[in-house]
Design a protein around this motif. Structure first.
Motif, PDB file in Angstrom:
ATOM      1  N   ALA A   7     -61.701-106.991  22.610  1.00  0.00           N
ATOM      2  CA  ALA A   7     -60.899-107.592  23.677  1.00  0.00           C
ATOM      3  C   ALA A   7     -59.908-106.577  24.217  1.00  0.00           C
ATOM      4  CB  ALA A   7     -60.168-108.815  23.151  1.00  0.00           C
ATOM      5  N   ALA A   8     -59.242-105.882  23.310  1.00  0.00           N
ATOM      6  CA  ALA A   8     -58.244-104.899  23.717  1.00  0.00           C
ATOM      7  C   ALA A   8     -58.894-103.824  24.578  1.00  0.00           C
ATOM      8  CB  ALA A   8     -57.602-104.272  22.486  1.00  0.00           C
ATOM      9  N   ALA A  10     -61.560-104.016  26.343  1.00  0.00           N
ATOM     10  CA  ALA A  10     -61.934-104.549  27.648  1.00  0.00           C
ATOM     11  C   ALA A  10     -60.739-104.606  28.578  1.00  0.00           C
ATOM     12  CB  ALA A  10     -62.528-105.942  27.480  1.00  0.00           C
ATOM     13  N   VAL A  11     -59.599-105.059  28.026  1.00  0.00           N
ATOM     14  CA  VAL A  11     -58.421-105.179  28.870  1.00  0.00           C
ATOM     15  C   VAL A  11     -57.974-103.806  29.358  1.00  0.00           C
ATOM     16  CG1 VAL A  11     -56.032-105.946  28.949  1.00  0.00           C
ATOM     17  CG2 VAL A  11     -57.716-107.294  27.715  1.00  0.00           C
ATOM     18  N   LEU A  14     -60.178-102.756  32.107  1.00  0.00           N
ATOM     19  CA  LEU A  14     -59.788-103.450  33.334  1.00  0.00           C
ATOM     20  C   LEU A  14     -58.597-102.760  33.962  1.00  0.00           C
ATOM     21  CD1 LEU A  14     -59.978-107.188  32.346  1.00  0.00           C
ATOM     22  CD2 LEU A  14     -61.368-105.962  33.989  1.00  0.00           C
ATOM     23  N   ALA A  15     -57.656-102.412  33.095  1.00  0.00           N
ATOM     24  CA  ALA A  15     -56.429-101.787  33.576  1.00  0.00           C
ATOM     25  C   ALA A  15     -56.746-100.487  34.292  1.00  0.00           C
ATOM     26  CB  ALA A  15     -55.492-101.531  32.410  1.00  0.00           C
ATOM     27  N   GLY A  18     -58.105-101.125  37.546  1.00  0.00           N
ATOM     28  CA  GLY A  18     -57.029-101.482  38.450  1.00  0.00           C
ATOM     29  C   GLY A  18     -56.298-100.258  38.964  1.00  0.00           C
ATOM     30  N   CYS A  19     -56.049 -99.333  38.056  1.00  0.00           N
ATOM     31  CA  CYS A  19     -55.293 -98.146  38.445  1.00  0.00           C
ATOM     32  C   CYS A  19     -56.039 -97.315  39.463  1.00  0.00           C
ATOM     33  CB  CYS A  19     -54.986 -97.287  37.227  1.00  0.00           C
ATOM     34  SG  CYS A  19     -53.857 -98.100  36.115  1.00  0.00           S
ATOM     35  N   GLY A  21     -58.249 -98.294  41.560  1.00  0.00           N
ATOM     36  CA  GLY A  21     -58.216 -98.997  42.835  1.00  0.00           C
ATOM     37  C   GLY A  21     -56.908 -98.716  43.554  1.00  0.00           C
TER      38      GLY A  21
END
Lengths: 421, 344
Positions: A7-8, A10-11, A14-15, A18-19, A21
């Motif tokens: 989970a960690a 994956a997050v 994602l981060a 995001g960056c 982008g």
């Protein structure tokens, strides 16, 4: 633990996504003003492209974009091309929150232009104010946009519904005096403000009913109005519900004179919904403040039709297209007035300075103390399936000012179709 | 319902260590939550504002998916009406907040009111099974717009209410504050849920789900367990709804449509029924899939597609996940490790 680790991971992934982008977004704007570079101005909007309010309204933003494309093809504004980002919010305030944040925080738009809807746009006023984003020409006649002290960057476009109600009320008073007048309106600011305007002129109406867009049935309301013996029914309805009201009334052999708000009276949209029953609209009285789509002699319509053919894939030319392009024209006027060194403060100053002359038959009210849009309307009547203007344009305000005829002459668009600086 | 239960138990059995020798003790939930909290705070400093807003939305969704997965996955009650419970929380927060402008108080009242709503619906739900239960909760989801337009003087019909909020402390950007608020609430909710389902209450839930007669013989009060499960789940939904009201600074029936309730159920099934990590995955998907659908829609250039594509994407993901990993996304790590062990 393994799950936690996955989970960690994956997050974190994602981060990073995001960056990356984000860095793309900020890389494109070199200057200090968000959304403005030497060659481009990025503006955004939220529109109901899908959902209950999409009928008709979904054509507005593409028309505005088409006008910008026309301006861009003619050299842009101060050498900058306008890029218009259209986001669909489905007329759902929760979606509006997300898409407007995306436009402002991620796409870094210079301004939000013509965001549509009272419930949808009300929710983002505070957010836009906090981020100091100009919030220009909101596509709704709510009076909430005119709060210069509270929301210094927000400006309306439509005549507010109270102004419209007063003008429609004046028509009823002068032409249908003595008839029993009733009201059907949307159960929100639209319906309430409109009724307030009508009652300022006519006093209390004989009967009033309301509807909600989530329940497409006005049978009980029309039945009640028929039972009350109404001879004139004023509608503050969106296009789908204008059609529904007229159709439902016909079904129960109820034939009052309908007087309809501008936002719900586009004959093309309403006629399409009524289908074979479109002749029921004959004699319907409404109001408008922009040139009518079927007025081929009008130079604005000629210009907008040209733009529509060249940049809008020749979309069916209705009053929504006229509206969208008029918004585009006004925004380009504001950009021209704000000058070459464009900043957010400068465009707000330029709009407050006003003096814009465009397709509207009445003046815009913008000033430092007044952020509401057009200040009046002219009545239209459907004759032979087409809406035509009659009488003179009227102006008034949302308080106790009289409804006065406006005598200013309409202007023609410049030869190039692009407002000059 | 029955095969959903079987899938859920299939995924939970190996973890509870009934047929596989226990290899490692699972960490105490509090440790996981603290780790999660640190991670979220770190993320809010790294992420740009819009991603922080999305992160906050995930936190709000996590509250409701966690509560729903306990109800549906562990207790076997299917609810299609959690959107309505969220609306209850959201409207309560809005009404309280607009009167007293005190956020902690508003949250407390929102929790109280959704507890009451959950108890009422739960009492009815405890008497119903399978499709009848689904039907009842579906009706609750559908009734929201009618309630708001019937009592329009309080709820202001389709237009809804705006929520008065005090701005966050000057030094904290709005989006970071929102992420903290939502994740703070989500982590507290999930910690409480995790502690609750570890103990006797969790065993009762599963016992009632698996065989009501057997559970009754073991001395478990079936109706009470079911109503309690519904209330717990409703409170989670109420907190989520209240968080959404704060995020959107407004509430309206349009924000809690029937599709939201359906999406919530889909999300927990995709994530892995009955697993709190599955609920986390579900919350992540609820935010990411629409975003993905939107960008795909924009690339195809069809404006009309954008609003509708999310439904399709969700459906496709559901089918793919169910085919590839019937226990949901949360079961994938344990499936992989089992495969590895078998091949060794």
């Amino acid at each position: 633990m393994k799950r936690t680790a996955t989970a960690a991971l994956a997050v974190v992934l994602l981060a990073t996504a995001g960056c990356t982008g984000e860095s793309d977004g900020s890389g494109s704007s070199s200057g200090s003003v968000p959304g403005v570079t030497d060659s481009e101005i990025v503006v955004g909007t939220h529109m109901p492209l899908t959902g209950p309010a999409a009928a008709g309204y979904s054509k507005i933003a593409p028309a505005t974009k088409a006008y910008f494309d026309y301006v861009n093809a003619n050299g842009g504004v101060h050498g900058r091309k306008i890029s218009y980002k259209i986001k669909d919010d489905g007329y759902n305030p929760a979606n509006t929150q997300t898409v407007v944040r995306e436009l402002v925080l991620q796409d870094k738009v210079f301004a939000i232009l013509n965001g549509l809807g009272t419930p949808t746009h009300t929710g983002v006023l505070d957010f836009l104010k906090t981020n100091r984003v100009p919030d220009l020409f909101v596509a709704s006649g709510s009076r909430s946009w005119n709060q210069p002290d509270k929301y210094p960057g927000t400006f309306g476009f439509n005549p507010d519904y109270t102004v419209e109600g007063k003008i429609l009320g004046t028509y009823v008073k002068e032409n249908l005096a003595g008839k029993k007048t009733c009201f059907l309106g949307q159960d929100d600011d639209f319906g309430r403000d409109s009724l307030a305007g009508i009652e300022k002129i006519l006093g209390p109406v004989a009967a009033k009913e309301s509807y909600v867009t989530s329940n497409p049935n006005v049978g009980p309301q029309m039945g009640a109005l028929k039972a009350a013996g109404c001879e004139v029914v004023v509608l503050a309805t969106v296009p789908g519900f204008t059609a529904l009201s007229i159709g439902t009334a016909a079904k129960i052999a109820f034939k009052p004179q309908f007087v309809v708000s501008n936002v719900g009276a586009d004959p093309t949209t309403v006629g399409k919904t009524l289908g074979a029953a479109a002749p029921l609209m004959e004699g319907l009285v409404a109001a408008n403040y922009l040139p009518l789509n079927n007025d081929d002699a009008n130079p604005w319509i000629q210009l907008f039709k040209k733009v529509n053919a060249a940049h809008n894939g020749n979309a069916e030319f209705d009053n929504n297209v006229v509206y969208g392009m008029s918004v585009g024209y006004l925004f380009v006027q504001a950009l021209q007035a704000a000058g070459k060194d464009l900043t957010r403060d400068k465009i707000i100053e330029a709009v407050q300075k006003n003096g814009f002359q465009g397709p509207g038959s009445v003046p815009l009210r913008f000033s430092a103390q007044d952020h509401s849009g057009y200040g009046g309307e002219q009545l239209t009547k459907i004759q032979g399936g087409k809406a035509v203007y009659f009488g003179t344009p009227y102006t008034t305000d949302d308080k106790d000012a009289p409804v006065a005829p406006y005598t200013g002459q309409p202007v023609a668009p410049p030869q190039s179709g692009v407002p000059a600086a | 319902m029955t095969d959903m239960q079987q899938k859920a138990s299939a995924s939970t059995v190996p973890e509870t260590g009934l047929n596989v020798p226990k290899r490692r003790r699972r960490p105490h939930p509090a440790l996981v939550i603290v780790a999660g909290g640190i991670l979220v705070v770190a993320l809010t400093y790294v992420l740009p504002p819009f991603r922080n807003y999305q992160l906050a939305t995930m936190g709000a969704y996590f509250c409701v998916t966690a509560g729903l997965t306990v109800l549906t996955g562990l207790n076997g009650q299917l609810s299609l009406g959690h959107g309505a419970l969220m609306a209850t929380g959201a409207y309560t927060l809005a009404l309280t907040q607009n009167r007293w402008v005190n956020l902690p108080l508003s949250f407390a009242v929102a929790v109280l009111v959704t507890t009451a709503a959950g108890a009422v619906i739960g009492l009815a739900a405890a008497r119903l099974r399978g499709p009848y239960l689904a039907g009842l909760t579906l009706a609750v989801a559908i009734v929201v717009p009618s309630v708001t337009s019937t009592f329009d003087e309080t709820f202001n019909s389709d237009q809804g209410l705006s929520v008065i909020l005090n701005p966050p402390p000057e030094t904290i950007p709005m989006e970071r504050w929102q992420a903290w608020l939502c994740w703070g609430a989500a982590l507290v909710v999930v910690l409480l849920l995790a502690l609750l389902i570890r103990g006797r209450f969790g065993r009762d839930l599963r016992a009632v789900r698996d065989d009501e007669t057997a559970a009754k013989l073991a001395g478990i009060n079936i109706a009470r367990t079911q109503v309690l499960a519904f209330v717990v789940s409703a409170v989670c939904a109420g907190v989520a709804g209240a968080l959404f009201a704060v995020l959107a600074q407004s509430v309206s029936p349009g924000a809690f449509p029937l599709t939201l309730s359906l999406f919530l159920v889909m999300a927990i099934v995709i994530g892995g029924l009955g697993s709190l990590f599955g609920a986390l995955w579900g919350a992540v998907l609820l935010v990411l899939l629409p975003t993905l659908a939107q960008s795909v829609g924009e690339q195809t250039g069809s404006q009309q597609l954008e609003g509708n594509l999310a439904l399709v994407v969700f459906g496709v993901v559901l089918v793919v996940v169910m085919l590839a990993a019937p226990g949901g996304l949360a079961s994938i790590p344990s499936r992989i490790s089992r495969l590895i062990r078998r091949n060794r």
